[in-house]
Design a protein around this motif. Structure first.
Motif, PDB file in Angstrom:
ATOM      1  N   VAL A  41       0.841  -1.199   0.000  1.00  0.00           N
ATOM      2  CA  VAL A  41       0.000   0.000   0.000  1.00  0.00           C
ATOM      3  C   VAL A  41       0.878   1.252   0.000  1.00  0.00           C
ATOM      4  O   VAL A  41       0.548   2.250  -0.642  1.00  0.00           O
ATOM      5  CB  VAL A  41      -0.959   0.004   1.218  1.00  0.00           C
ATOM      6  N   GLU A  42       2.002   1.179   0.687  1.00  0.00           N
ATOM      7  CA  GLU A  42       2.909   2.332   0.763  1.00  0.00           C
ATOM      8  C   GLU A  42       4.260   2.071   0.111  1.00  0.00           C
ATOM      9  O   GLU A  42       5.192   2.840   0.326  1.00  0.00           O
ATOM     10  CB  GLU A  42       3.110   2.716   2.231  1.00  0.00           C
ATOM     11  N   ASP A  43       4.382   1.009  -0.678  1.00  0.00           N
ATOM     12  CA  ASP A  43       5.659   0.668  -1.293  1.00  0.00           C
ATOM     13  C   ASP A  43       5.420   0.333  -2.765  1.00  0.00           C
ATOM     14  O   ASP A  43       5.021  -0.787  -3.107  1.00  0.00           O
ATOM     15  CB  ASP A  43       6.282  -0.523  -0.553  1.00  0.00           C
ATOM     16  N   ALA A  44       5.665   1.309  -3.648  1.00  0.00           N
ATOM     17  CA  ALA A  44       5.374   1.147  -5.075  1.00  0.00           C
ATOM     18  C   ALA A  44       6.191   0.023  -5.706  1.00  0.00           C
ATOM     19  O   ALA A  44       5.692  -0.707  -6.569  1.00  0.00           O
ATOM     20  CB  ALA A  44       5.612   2.461  -5.807  1.00  0.00           C
ATOM     21  N   ALA A  45       7.440  -0.142  -5.295  1.00  0.00           N
ATOM     22  CA  ALA A  45       8.276  -1.200  -5.867  1.00  0.00           C
ATOM     23  C   ALA A  45       7.707  -2.578  -5.525  1.00  0.00           C
ATOM     24  O   ALA A  45       7.682  -3.485  -6.366  1.00  0.00           O
ATOM     25  CB  ALA A  45       9.714  -1.076  -5.369  1.00  0.00           C
ATOM     26  N   LEU A  46       7.224  -2.737  -4.313  1.00  0.00           N
ATOM     27  CA  LEU A  46       6.609  -3.994  -3.903  1.00  0.00           C
ATOM     28  C   LEU A  46       5.298  -4.218  -4.669  1.00  0.00           C
ATOM     29  O   LEU A  46       5.006  -5.339  -5.103  1.00  0.00           O
ATOM     30  CB  LEU A  46       6.366  -3.974  -2.390  1.00  0.00           C
ATOM     31  N   ALA A  47       4.536  -3.163  -4.865  1.00  0.00           N
ATOM     32  CA  ALA A  47       3.302  -3.265  -5.651  1.00  0.00           C
ATOM     33  C   ALA A  47       3.611  -3.704  -7.079  1.00  0.00           C
ATOM     34  O   ALA A  47       2.885  -4.525  -7.655  1.00  0.00           O
ATOM     35  CB  ALA A  47       2.552  -1.935  -5.641  1.00  0.00           C
ATOM     36  N   ASP A  48       4.688  -3.189  -7.649  1.00  0.00           N
ATOM     37  CA  ASP A  48       5.096  -3.602  -9.000  1.00  0.00           C
ATOM     38  C   ASP A  48       5.462  -5.080  -9.045  1.00  0.00           C
ATOM     39  O   ASP A  48       5.119  -5.790  -9.994  1.00  0.00           O
ATOM     40  CB  ASP A  48       6.274  -2.753  -9.486  1.00  0.00           C
ATOM     41  N   LYS A  49       6.149  -5.569  -8.009  1.00  0.00           N
ATOM     42  CA  LYS A  49       6.495  -6.997  -7.948  1.00  0.00           C
ATOM     43  C   LYS A  49       5.236  -7.856  -7.876  1.00  0.00           C
ATOM     44  O   LYS A  49       5.164  -8.917  -8.500  1.00  0.00           O
ATOM     45  CB  LYS A  49       7.389  -7.286  -6.739  1.00  0.00           C
ATOM     46  N   LEU A  50       4.259  -7.397  -7.106  1.00  0.00           N
ATOM     47  CA  LEU A  50       2.999  -8.134  -7.019  1.00  0.00           C
ATOM     48  C   LEU A  50       2.301  -8.168  -8.375  1.00  0.00           C
ATOM     49  O   LEU A  50       1.776  -9.210  -8.786  1.00  0.00           O
ATOM     50  CB  LEU A  50       2.072  -7.501  -5.979  1.00  0.00           C
ATOM     51  N   GLN A  51       2.280  -7.044  -9.068  1.00  0.00           N
ATOM     52  CA  GLN A  51       1.638  -6.996 -10.382  1.00  0.00           C
ATOM     53  C   GLN A  51       2.341  -7.925 -11.362  1.00  0.00           C
ATOM     54  O   GLN A  51       1.700  -8.620 -12.140  1.00  0.00           O
ATOM     55  CB  GLN A  51       1.609  -5.568 -10.924  1.00  0.00           C
ATOM     56  N   LYS A  52       3.668  -7.965 -11.304  1.00  0.00           N
ATOM     57  CA  LYS A  52       4.427  -8.859 -12.184  1.00  0.00           C
ATOM     58  C   LYS A  52       4.091 -10.310 -11.880  1.00  0.00           C
ATOM     59  O   LYS A  52       3.901 -11.116 -12.793  1.00  0.00           O
ATOM     60  CB  LYS A  52       5.925  -8.618 -12.053  1.00  0.00           C
ATOM     61  N   LYS A  53       3.992 -10.653 -10.609  1.00  0.00           N
ATOM     62  CA  LYS A  53       3.630 -12.028 -10.247  1.00  0.00           C
ATOM     63  C   LYS A  53       2.263 -12.378 -10.802  1.00  0.00           C
ATOM     64  O   LYS A  53       2.065 -13.460 -11.362  1.00  0.00           O
ATOM     65  CB  LYS A  53       3.644 -12.225  -8.733  1.00  0.00           C
ATOM     66  N   ARG A  54       1.307 -11.471 -10.674  1.00  0.00           N
ATOM     67  CA  ARG A  54      -0.035 -11.727 -11.191  1.00  0.00           C
ATOM     68  C   ARG A  54       0.004 -11.936 -12.711  1.00  0.00           C
ATOM     69  O   ARG A  54      -0.644 -12.833 -13.244  1.00  0.00           O
ATOM     70  CB  ARG A  54      -0.972 -10.570 -10.847  1.00  0.00           C
ATOM     71  N   SER A  55       0.777 -11.103 -13.396  1.00  0.00           N
ATOM     72  CA  SER A  55       0.906 -11.235 -14.855  1.00  0.00           C
ATOM     73  C   SER A  55       1.557 -12.565 -15.225  1.00  0.00           C
ATOM     74  O   SER A  55       1.108 -13.248 -16.153  1.00  0.00           O
ATOM     75  CB  SER A  55       1.723 -10.077 -15.430  1.00  0.00           C
ATOM     76  N   ASP A  56       2.618 -12.920 -14.517  1.00  0.00           N
ATOM     77  CA  ASP A  56       3.295 -14.197 -14.766  1.00  0.00           C
ATOM     78  C   ASP A  56       2.358 -15.378 -14.501  1.00  0.00           C
ATOM     79  O   ASP A  56       2.335 -16.346 -15.270  1.00  0.00           O
ATOM     80  CB  ASP A  56       4.549 -14.330 -13.906  1.00  0.00           C
ATOM     81  N   ASP A  57       1.588 -15.307 -13.424  1.00  0.00           N
ATOM     82  CA  ASP A  57       0.643 -16.377 -13.103  1.00  0.00           C
ATOM     83  C   ASP A  57      -0.411 -16.504 -14.203  1.00  0.00           C
ATOM     84  O   ASP A  57      -0.762 -17.619 -14.614  1.00  0.00           O
ATOM     85  CB  ASP A  57      -0.045 -16.116 -11.759  1.00  0.00           C
ATOM     86  N   ALA A  58      -0.907 -15.377 -14.687  1.00  0.00           N
ATOM     87  CA  ALA A  58      -1.902 -15.400 -15.755  1.00  0.00           C
ATOM     88  C   ALA A  58      -1.314 -16.015 -17.022  1.00  0.00           C
ATOM     89  O   ALA A  58      -1.975 -16.819 -17.694  1.00  0.00           O
ATOM     90  CB  ALA A  58      -2.417 -13.986 -16.033  1.00  0.00           C
ATOM     91  N   GLU A  59      -0.088 -15.663 -17.334  1.00  0.00           N
ATOM     92  CA  GLU A  59       0.552 -16.213 -18.535  1.00  0.00           C
ATOM     93  C   GLU A  59       0.725 -17.726 -18.415  1.00  0.00           C
ATOM     94  O   GLU A  59       0.532 -18.453 -19.402  1.00  0.00           O
ATOM     95  CB  GLU A  59       1.896 -15.539 -18.797  1.00  0.00           C
ATOM     96  N   ARG A  60       1.059 -18.225 -17.234  1.00  0.00           N
ATOM     97  CA  ARG A  60       1.188 -19.673 -17.044  1.00  0.00           C
ATOM     98  C   ARG A  60      -0.150 -20.382 -17.286  1.00  0.00           C
ATOM     99  O   ARG A  60      -0.208 -21.446 -17.906  1.00  0.00           O
ATOM    100  CB  ARG A  60       1.720 -19.996 -15.653  1.00  0.00           C
TER     101      ARG A  60
END
Length: 162
Positions: free
Chosen positions: A131-150
């Motif tokens: 919520v207060e850490d944009a870099a961590l939010a970006d990592k979460l978004q990347k994980k979601r994208s990677d999971d969707a691609e799998r």
């Protein structure tokens, strides 16, 4: 970055705690792991919870089986978010832990994940920090994208076979 407290009610909860720490490590989120029992070491559990914010924690994950009072006992002593992991054990195979973790009185919330849901508990804690850490939010978004691609890759493979 704030760290995550990972508390187990007993050593038997270690396999679930390892699921938590594996995800936290993948996201480079600092953490501490402790064994504190709500019933056998209540003073130590309470002291950890009461000092957690001052000690740099942003959330606490509590894994416990059987009566699983740990998450509630911790939540009663801190205003940090507490995530409970009910663990499969005993004659009720985790149903007692689930009910003890999810049935909290008004005013003392505990977020509860699935039985043995260590990975989701870690991801929820990471979302709280993000919520207060944009870099961590970006990592979460990347994980979601990677999971969707799998999933989509599996869909393509199945469609080709059938």
């Amino acid at each position: 970055m704030k760290k995550i407290g990972v508390i187990m009610g007993s050593e038997s909860d270690l396999p679930i705690a390892r699921k938590v720490t594996a995800v936290l490590e993948a996201f480079a989120v600092p953490y501490e792991v402790h064994v504190f029992s709500a019933h056998r070491t209540p003073d130590e559990a309470a002291a950890f919870a009461q000092c957690a914010r001052d000690n740099g924690f942003g959330a606490i994950i509590a894994a416990a089986g059987m009566a699983a009072h740990l998450a509630g006992a911790v939540a009663a002593r801190t205003t940090l978010p507490v995530i409970g992991i009910p663990c499969r054990s005993g004659a009720a195979d985790g149903l007692d832990a689930l009910l003890s973790t999810v049935q909290m009185p008004s005013g003392i919330p505990v977020a509860t994940v699935a039985l043995d849901g260590g990975a989701n508990a870690a991801l929820l804690a990471i979302q709280i920090l993000a919520v207060e850490d944009a870099a961590l939010a970006d990592k979460l978004q990347k994980k979601r994208s990677d999971d969707a691609e799998r999933v989509l890759a599996a869909d393509r493979q199945i469609a080709e076979k059938l």
